[in-house]
Design a protein around this motif. Structure first.
Motif, PDB file in Angstrom:
ATOM      1  N   ILE A 182       0.842  -1.203   0.000  1.00  0.00           N
ATOM      2  CA  ILE A 182       0.000   0.000   0.000  1.00  0.00           C
ATOM      3  C   ILE A 182       0.872   1.247   0.000  1.00  0.00           C
ATOM      4  O   ILE A 182       0.643   2.189  -0.768  1.00  0.00           O
ATOM      5  N   GLU A 183       1.891   1.263   0.842  1.00  0.00           N
ATOM      6  CA  GLU A 183       2.768   2.431   0.924  1.00  0.00           C
ATOM      7  C   GLU A 183       3.552   2.631  -0.364  1.00  0.00           C
ATOM      8  O   GLU A 183       3.815   3.770  -0.768  1.00  0.00           O
ATOM      9  N   ARG A 184       3.913   1.525  -1.030  1.00  0.00           N
ATOM     10  CA  ARG A 184       4.659   1.620  -2.291  1.00  0.00           C
ATOM     11  C   ARG A 184       3.731   1.674  -3.497  1.00  0.00           C
ATOM     12  O   ARG A 184       4.191   1.757  -4.628  1.00  0.00           O
ATOM     13  N   ASN A 185       2.429   1.621  -3.233  1.00  0.00           N
ATOM     14  CA  ASN A 185       1.404   1.669  -4.279  1.00  0.00           C
ATOM     15  C   ASN A 185       1.612   0.574  -5.321  1.00  0.00           C
ATOM     16  O   ASN A 185       1.524   0.796  -6.536  1.00  0.00           O
ATOM     17  N   ILE A 186       1.856  -0.645  -4.833  1.00  0.00           N
ATOM     18  CA  ILE A 186       1.974  -1.802  -5.708  1.00  0.00           C
ATOM     19  C   ILE A 186       0.574  -2.364  -5.928  1.00  0.00           C
ATOM     20  O   ILE A 186      -0.040  -2.897  -5.005  1.00  0.00           O
ATOM     21  N   THR A 187       0.058  -2.227  -7.132  1.00  0.00           N
ATOM     22  CA  THR A 187      -1.307  -2.666  -7.414  1.00  0.00           C
ATOM     23  C   THR A 187      -1.333  -3.587  -8.632  1.00  0.00           C
ATOM     24  O   THR A 187      -0.432  -3.562  -9.474  1.00  0.00           O
ATOM     25  N   THR A 188      -2.364  -4.395  -8.706  1.00  0.00           N
ATOM     26  CA  THR A 188      -2.688  -5.177  -9.892  1.00  0.00           C
ATOM     27  C   THR A 188      -4.142  -4.884 -10.227  1.00  0.00           C
ATOM     28  O   THR A 188      -5.013  -5.024  -9.369  1.00  0.00           O
ATOM     29  N   ASN A 190      -5.407  -2.040 -10.476  1.00  0.00           N
ATOM     30  CA  ASN A 190      -5.769  -0.898  -9.617  1.00  0.00           C
ATOM     31  C   ASN A 190      -6.259  -1.313  -8.232  1.00  0.00           C
ATOM     32  O   ASN A 190      -6.979  -0.557  -7.579  1.00  0.00           O
ATOM     33  N   GLU A 191      -5.875  -2.515  -7.795  1.00  0.00           N
ATOM     34  CA  GLU A 191      -6.241  -2.966  -6.454  1.00  0.00           C
ATOM     35  C   GLU A 191      -5.021  -3.502  -5.735  1.00  0.00           C
ATOM     36  O   GLU A 191      -4.076  -4.001  -6.361  1.00  0.00           O
ATOM     37  N   TYR A 192      -5.059  -3.402  -4.404  1.00  0.00           N
ATOM     38  CA  TYR A 192      -3.992  -3.962  -3.580  1.00  0.00           C
ATOM     39  C   TYR A 192      -4.317  -5.430  -3.325  1.00  0.00           C
ATOM     40  O   TYR A 192      -5.278  -5.744  -2.632  1.00  0.00           O
ATOM     41  N   GLN A 193      -3.515  -6.297  -3.907  1.00  0.00           N
ATOM     42  CA  GLN A 193      -3.829  -7.720  -3.908  1.00  0.00           C
ATOM     43  C   GLN A 193      -3.045  -8.455  -2.819  1.00  0.00           C
ATOM     44  O   GLN A 193      -1.851  -8.211  -2.625  1.00  0.00           O
ATOM     45  N   ILE A 194      -3.698  -9.389  -2.150  1.00  0.00           N
ATOM     46  CA  ILE A 194      -3.007 -10.218  -1.173  1.00  0.00           C
ATOM     47  C   ILE A 194      -1.942 -11.074  -1.863  1.00  0.00           C
ATOM     48  O   ILE A 194      -0.909 -11.399  -1.272  1.00  0.00           O
ATOM     49  N   THR A 195      -2.165 -11.416  -3.126  1.00  0.00           N
ATOM     50  CA  THR A 195      -1.179 -12.186  -3.886  1.00  0.00           C
ATOM     51  C   THR A 195       0.149 -11.444  -3.956  1.00  0.00           C
ATOM     52  O   THR A 195       1.221 -12.039  -3.782  1.00  0.00           O
ATOM     53  N   ASP A 196       0.105 -10.140  -4.211  1.00  0.00           N
ATOM     54  CA  ASP A 196       1.334  -9.346  -4.294  1.00  0.00           C
ATOM     55  C   ASP A 196       2.027  -9.261  -2.935  1.00  0.00           C
ATOM     56  O   ASP A 196       3.263  -9.279  -2.853  1.00  0.00           O
ATOM     57  N   ALA A 197       1.242  -9.172  -1.857  1.00  0.00           N
ATOM     58  CA  ALA A 197       1.827  -9.135  -0.520  1.00  0.00           C
ATOM     59  C   ALA A 197       2.507 -10.465  -0.191  1.00  0.00           C
ATOM     60  O   ALA A 197       3.610 -10.503   0.365  1.00  0.00           O
TER      61      ALA A 197
END
Length: 232
Positions: A182-188, A190-197
């Motif tokens: 969220i802080e780095r604005n990493i989205t897929t 246009n959403e913050y995905q648990i997969t990316d976390a």
């Protein structure tokens, strides 16, 4: 162990059914989706359950408090639908308490032995082979360990789709990773995905194991799952 059930989705693909009810209250095989989930999770004796609600969330709260009056449950509202990662981040004040964490997506009916899942000594993600993994988070597995996760890839590295079941021994690791995307604005999309976390977590060393499931999700085949005798 804490349990989190994200159930804030609007259920656009399930209209007209979701014009009057949130997706979690739609009936599948004789009872609402949320009941299928709670009836599987409650026997695991979590210290509490956190339900993330949004669209028509007051109806979900009314249903759960009436049908499960003894259940210790916290309701967290996600007013903006910004992804599952964002939803999980909203629960940190009530769920990030140094306990293991079980997350079951609120549109997923799990067909697996959850007692075996929470008995693992590693983090566990539920996976299932699908014909078209491009619509899901996808896991790449090497030697029995998940080595890579990608959300809705155009060129999937495997046909193992994430089914919406996550068991984390270290809740703090997930909450730290979610806050970082969220802080780095990493989205897929246009959403913050648990997969990316979770991919961030993999890059830092924790071992994630796949757990095969015959899970049926309304997100995978919504119209079929709404039939009264559906076996999703």
């Amino acid at each position: 162990m804490k349990a989190i059930i994200p159930a804030a989705g609007i259920g656009t693909r399930l209209r007209p059914h979701t014009y009057t009810l949130p997706k979690a209250l739609l009936y599948v095989a004789g009872k609402p989706i949320i009941s299928h989930i709670l009836d599987d999770v409650v026997p695991l004796a979590p210290s509490s359950i956190v339900l993330i609600v949004g669209y028509k969330g007051e109806l979900i709260e009314q249903f759960v408090r009436k049908q499960y009056p003894q259940l210790k449950v916290d309701f967290v509202f996600q007013h903006e639908r910004r992804g599952i990662g964002h939803a999980v981040d909203l629960t940190r004040d009530v769920a990030n308490r140094g306990e293991p964490l079980l997350i079951v997506l609120g549109d997923t009916i799990i067909k697996t032995d959850l007692k075996k899942v929470v008995a693992h000594k590693t983090h566990v993600l539920g996976v299932k082979e699908v014909e078209d993994p491009r619509r899901f988070g996808v896991a790449e597995v090497t030697n029995g360990r998940i080595t890579r996760l990608v959300e809705k890839p155009a060129d999937p590295p495997s046909n193992l789709a994430l089914v919406g079941l996550y068991y984390l021994l270290d809740a703090k690791g997930l909450f730290d990773a979610v806050r970082e995307i969220i802080e780095r604005n990493i989205t897929t999309n246009n959403e913050y995905q648990i997969t990316d976390a979770l991919q961030l977590m993999i890059g830092r060393g924790p071992s994630l194991s796949p757990s095969s499931s015959t899970s049926g999700s309304t997100a995978e085949n919504p119209k079929r799952c709404l039939k009264p005798t559906a076996n999703c």
